[in-house]
Design a protein around this motif. Structure first.
Motif, short mmCIF file in Angstrom:
data_model
loop_
_atom_site.label_atom_id
_atom_site.label_comp_id
_atom_site.label_asym_id
_atom_site.label_seq_id
_atom_site.Cartn_x
_atom_site.Cartn_y
_atom_site.Cartn_z
N THR A 83 58.76 -37.81 -14.59
CA THR A 83 58.49 -36.82 -13.54
C THR A 83 57.76 -37.49 -12.37
OG1 THR A 83 57.88 -35.52 -15.47
CG2 THR A 83 57.74 -34.43 -13.33
N THR A 84 56.80 -38.32 -12.70
CA THR A 84 56.02 -38.97 -11.65
C THR A 84 56.91 -39.82 -10.75
OG1 THR A 84 54.18 -39.02 -13.18
CG2 THR A 84 53.99 -40.42 -11.24
N ILE A 85 57.78 -40.60 -11.39
CA ILE A 85 58.67 -41.47 -10.62
C ILE A 85 59.63 -40.61 -9.79
CG2 ILE A 85 60.51 -43.21 -10.78
CD1 ILE A 85 57.83 -44.41 -11.46
N ARG A 86 60.15 -39.55 -10.42
CA ARG A 86 61.08 -38.70 -9.68
C ARG A 86 60.39 -38.09 -8.46
NH1 ARG A 86 62.35 -34.49 -12.86
NH2 ARG A 86 63.03 -35.94 -14.46
N ASN A 87 59.18 -37.61 -8.66
CA ASN A 87 58.45 -37.02 -7.55
C ASN A 87 58.18 -38.04 -6.45
OD1 ASN A 87 58.41 -34.61 -8.80
ND2 ASN A 87 56.30 -34.77 -9.55
N GLN A 88 57.90 -39.25 -6.87
CA GLN A 88 57.64 -40.31 -5.89
C GLN A 88 58.88 -40.56 -5.05
OE1 GLN A 88 55.04 -41.74 -5.01
NE2 GLN A 88 55.58 -43.72 -4.09
N VAL A 89 60.04 -40.58 -5.73
CA VAL A 89 61.29 -40.79 -5.01
C VAL A 89 61.53 -39.65 -4.03
CG1 VAL A 89 63.81 -40.88 -5.30
CG2 VAL A 89 62.33 -42.14 -6.87
N LEU A 90 61.29 -38.43 -4.53
CA LEU A 90 61.51 -37.26 -3.66
C LEU A 90 60.56 -37.28 -2.47
CD1 LEU A 90 62.05 -34.46 -6.33
CD2 LEU A 90 63.77 -35.55 -4.85
N TRP A 91 59.33 -37.64 -2.76
CA TRP A 91 58.32 -37.69 -1.70
C TRP A 91 58.71 -38.74 -0.63
CZ3 TRP A 91 55.26 -36.44 1.78
CH2 TRP A 91 54.33 -37.31 2.35
N THR A 92 59.19 -39.88 -1.08
CA THR A 92 59.61 -40.92 -0.14
C THR A 92 60.72 -40.38 0.77
OG1 THR A 92 59.14 -42.54 -1.84
CG2 THR A 92 60.44 -43.30 0.03
N ARG A 93 61.67 -39.69 0.13
CA ARG A 93 62.80 -39.17 0.89
C ARG A 93 62.34 -38.09 1.86
NH1 ARG A 93 67.23 -37.59 -3.23
NH2 ARG A 93 66.85 -39.56 -4.26
N PHE A 94 61.53 -37.17 1.35
CA PHE A 94 61.06 -36.05 2.15
C PHE A 94 60.17 -36.56 3.29
CE2 PHE A 94 57.56 -33.00 2.88
CZ PHE A 94 58.30 -31.96 3.41
N GLY A 95 59.25 -37.45 2.93
CA GLY A 95 58.33 -38.00 3.93
C GLY A 95 59.06 -38.65 5.08
N SER A 96 60.09 -39.42 4.75
CA SER A 96 60.80 -40.10 5.82
C SER A 96 61.57 -39.09 6.68
CB SER A 96 61.72 -41.17 5.25
OG SER A 96 62.87 -40.59 4.71
N LYS A 97 62.01 -37.98 6.04
CA LYS A 97 62.72 -36.94 6.80
C LYS A 97 61.80 -36.29 7.82
CE LYS A 97 66.92 -35.63 4.82
NZ LYS A 97 66.89 -35.81 3.35
N ILE A 98 60.53 -36.09 7.44
CA ILE A 98 59.62 -35.42 8.36
C ILE A 98 58.92 -36.44 9.27
CG2 ILE A 98 59.24 -33.36 6.93
CD1 ILE A 98 56.52 -34.68 6.13
N GLY A 99 59.46 -37.63 9.30
CA GLY A 99 58.99 -38.56 10.31
C GLY A 99 57.92 -39.55 9.90
N ARG A 100 57.56 -39.57 8.60
CA ARG A 100 56.59 -40.58 8.17
C ARG A 100 57.30 -41.93 8.14
NH1 ARG A 100 52.32 -38.57 4.85
NH2 ARG A 100 51.78 -40.71 4.31
N PRO A 101 56.67 -42.96 8.72
CA PRO A 101 57.31 -44.27 8.70
C PRO A 101 57.31 -44.88 7.28
CG PRO A 101 55.12 -44.41 9.69
CD PRO A 101 55.38 -42.96 9.43
N VAL A 102 58.31 -45.71 7.01
CA VAL A 102 58.46 -46.31 5.68
C VAL A 102 58.28 -47.83 5.77
CG1 VAL A 102 60.11 -46.73 3.79
CG2 VAL A 102 60.02 -44.49 4.91
N ALA A 103 57.49 -48.37 4.85
CA ALA A 103 57.32 -49.83 4.80
C ALA A 103 57.83 -50.35 3.46
CB ALA A 103 55.84 -50.19 4.95
N TRP A 104 58.72 -51.35 3.51
CA TRP A 104 59.12 -52.01 2.27
C TRP A 104 58.13 -53.15 2.05
CZ3 TRP A 104 65.10 -52.53 1.29
CH2 TRP A 104 65.67 -51.23 1.31
N VAL A 105 57.58 -53.20 0.85
CA VAL A 105 56.53 -54.18 0.59
C VAL A 105 56.79 -54.94 -0.71
CG1 VAL A 105 54.79 -52.78 1.79
CG2 VAL A 105 55.11 -52.49 -0.66
N THR A 106 56.22 -56.12 -0.82
CA THR A 106 56.33 -56.88 -2.07
C THR A 106 55.23 -56.40 -3.03
OG1 THR A 106 54.85 -58.62 -1.24
CG2 THR A 106 57.21 -58.95 -0.96
N SER A 107 55.44 -56.70 -4.30
CA SER A 107 54.49 -56.23 -5.31
C SER A 107 53.10 -56.83 -5.09
CB SER A 107 54.98 -56.60 -6.71
OG SER A 107 55.09 -58.00 -6.82
N GLY A 108 53.06 -57.98 -4.44
CA GLY A 108 51.77 -58.63 -4.24
C GLY A 108 51.23 -58.48 -2.83
#
Ligand code: SF4
Lengths: 258, 399
Positions: free
Chosen positions: B12-37
């Motif tokens: 559930t947590t991972i699913r929500n995170q995925v949904l949040w990423t999608r939703f956030g980017s739709k409402i204009g929040r910028p997205v950063a791809w980052v490395t694990s470190g």
């Protein structure tokens, strides 16, 4: 008077050893192919070991269902060496499908390294080369004698080495020198495996390939230490399995008595 | 075998995170791809939504998609010898196939070289594909611990990165905002450390097979409140198991620790094999990389500079020997497995030397197994079994 058997179902040969009161009383070897299950039953029958407790080991160890237990070849090999050569600190085994170097102490494994990913450095490599060179294994000792100088043969890959050997043959190099090169190559590969665990003397070598003195000499040259071979090098792992079987039976009896 | 309740929660947590990423980017929040470190705290403080391609590759691998995706990348001419996470993730970019439905494209990419050199090129290629700015953090390799000069050098870059992410669509990263995120990260890291430490108990209530799975939020959600509540619940559950004496493997007979990343293509099979031999995998150098200490909210830039320079892969073999030996002692293990990971050279270099050194320091028995974290073509379960079974038997365990 309890009889037990150790059954080593290897990739090329299936070995059976029957023991009674801590002594080996019978042993047989049969080819594993084409059906390991059939080979297992045949080995037990020919050994006269039907109906007694059997502990299996080797590649096909899970195939014999009526077993008392099963262990890996490494554990069985160490137990076997602890019996036939208790002073050994290192065992080198060149089998059909893999090669292993096991550091042992009183029949127990201390550390081990094995090559099971690649035919180079295993009995399979020798088999392929024996076919290419038209020199059967039984003639290795006569052909690759002390006076012969080895030709370099690569040790990284069986396929490369095979075409190299074909090339050397077509350049009319003497097969004896090529064979010596092949033996040096296999043993060099095993020696580098040994460096992973550290080869400590006394060293004992096992496996069917050790029936050839030429292989033993090449191995001892590659390792830089003398190598001793027990009387029946092919049966050491099966002997270990029989010993472990006897121990298991004794433990079960003791548990039942409580 | 009692399953963790948290397994459900994780999904559930991972699913929500995925949904949040999608939703956030739709409402204009910028997205950063980052490395694990990379110091994700900075992009979080700037209001970006982070996305972790490495984590994504691991998910693809765990879902059995990796070979197909890797082949997409290889078809573009990349060598099969390159890191499989790289090949899987780029394969997903090329084909558009992902277990997450679809990928949310980056507005900016942040990469640091504290884990390896491969990731640097992977993210550069990705930045070119999406035509977005690439921010690069250079962390000097450690001989022992980061020097003052190292920390100052990295700190300066962090300040610069903070200004850049603000300029590229984020909020201004004040020390205050950053401190808050750092504090949240620290809370989650501490909870995760608590969870892992409980495996020292006999029998172990939680193993690295669980940790490999439950590490996902600490990698990709640290710095958020949801991450803290996830690990609080997990901690409580594992504590409950510990108190009740519930063992993760039935009738624990031996305890071993692990070096390197999981072998995703056979993760479940391997877990079964350990169970069958009653061996608990009590600790590993990988999931514990996210248990760093010294993350301090006061002077967050300096603290982040220290922590992100000091991570395990930014050290040499001597450090690994120390970490593994400590782990063997702490978890009371008699053996350790070194996964020689074909993909991750940085993680696998020098393992034979490490094996000898850890053995002589601790008396524990080591074994090296060859595999790959994600490419099933380089994984043979048969081979793993060939190595592990005699190893288990040497430790006195039997099937
Ligand atoms: S090479 Fe290793 S550290 Fe680098 S990206 Fe791949 S898995 Fe990560």
């Amino acid at each position: 008077m309890t009889r037990v058997a150790g059954l080593d179902i290897g990739s090329t040969a299936t070995k059976c050893v029957m023991m009674e009161d801590g002594r080996v009383i019978a042993s047989v070897v049969v080819p594993s192919m084409p059906d390991m299950r059939v080979a297992a039953e045949r080995a037990l029958r020919e050994c006269g070991a039907e109906g007694i407790p059997v502990l299996t080991t080797g590649y096909g160890r899970a195939l014999y269902e009526a077993r008392l237990a099963q262990v890996s070849e490494i554990t069985a090999l160490a137990a076997g060496v602890g019996f036939v050569a208790p002073v050994a600190a290192t065992v080198v085994d060149i089998g059909g499908q893999d090669s292993k170097v096991v550091r042992v102490e009183a029949g127990k494994v201390v550390d081990f390294a094995m090559n099971d990913r690649c035919a180079a450095g295993t009995g399979r490599f020798l088999e392929v080369m024996s076919r290419v060179l038209h020199i059967p294994f039984e003639e290795f000792d006569a052909v690759a004698c002390d006076e012969v100088e080895p030709l370099p043969v690569t040790s990284t890959c069986t396929v490369f080495a095979e075409s190299e050997v074909v090339g050397l043959l077509s350049a009319r190099h003497p097969p004896a020198r090529i064979l010596k090169g092949v033996l040096t190559s296999v043993c060099g590969r095993v020696a580098s495996l040994g460096r992973q665990v550290g080869v400590k003397a006394p060293v004992v070598a096992t496996g069917g390939t050790m029936y050839s003195q030429a292989v033993v000499r090449a191995l001892s040259n590659a390792l830089g230490v003398p190598v001793a071979v027990p009387a029946a090098p092919q049966f050491v792992t099966a002997t270990g399995a029989a010993l472990l079987c006897a121990r298991r039976v004794a433990a079960d009896v003791a548990a039942a008595a409580v | 075998m009692i399953k963790l309740r948290a397994n459900k929660r994780l999904q559930t947590t991972i699913r929500n995170q995925v949904l949040w990423t999608r939703f956030g980017s739709k409402i204009g929040r910028p997205v950063a791809w980052v490395t694990s470190g990379s110091p994700v705290e900075i992009v979080l403080a700037a209001g970006f939504i982070p996305f972790y391609p490495e984590n994504h590759a691991a998910i693809c691998a765990a879902r059995g998609m990796s070979q197909d995706l890797a082949e997409q990348t290889e078809a573009e001419g990349y060598s099969r010898d390159l890191c499989s996470y790289f090949r899987v993730d780029v394969g997903s970019q090329i084909s558009g196939r992902t277990p997450l439905g679809h990928l949310v494209p980056p507005d900016v990419i942040l990469v640091s070289n504290n884990i390896c050199g491969t990731v640097q090129n992977w993210f550069r290629v990705t930045a070119e594909r999406f035509n977005v700015p690439l921010l690069f953090l250079d962390t000097p390799f450690n001989d022992a611990a980061p020097t003052e000069a190292d920390v100052a050098y990295v700190r300066e870059q962090l300040v610069h990165i903070a200004a850049e992410v603000a300029r590229l669509g984020g909020r201004r990263v004040t020390e205050d905002r950053l401190s808050k995120v750092v504090l949240r990260s620290r809370d989650a890291l501490e909870l995760w450390a608590e969870v892992l430490a409980m495996a020292a108990e006999r029998p172990a209530p939680f193993t690295s097979f669980d940790a490999f799975v439950h590490m996902a939020p600490i990698v990709s959600m640290r710095g958020t409140r949801r991450c803290i509540s996830y690990y609080r619940a997990l901690r409580d559950e594992v504590r409950e198991r510990m108190k009740a004496g519930i063992s993760s493997v039935p009738d624990e007979r031996a305890r071993v620790v692990w070096d390197n990343i999981a072998i995703w293509p056979v993760h479940k099979q391997l877990k079964k094999l350990f169970e069958q031999y009653h061996v608990s995998l009590v600790g590993d150098t990988y999931t514990s990389a996210w248990t760093v200490e010294h993350l301090e909210p006061e002077d967050p830039f300096t603290s982040l500079a220290k922590v992100y320079t000091d991570i395990i892969l930014n050290h040499g073999a001597a450090h690994r020997v120390k970490v593994l030996s400590n782990m063997v002692r702490k978890f009371d293990a008699t053996g350790f497995v070194l996964h020689s990971n074909r993909s991750c050279k940085r993680y696998s270099l020098g393992q034979f030397g490490v094996k000898t050194a850890v053995s002589s320091a601790t008396g524990a028995t080591g074994v090296v197994v060859e595999a790959d974290m994600a490419d099933p073509r380089s994984v043979s379960f048969e081979h793993l079994q060939q190595r592990l079974v005699p190893f288990f038997e040497t430790l006195g365990a039997s099937g």
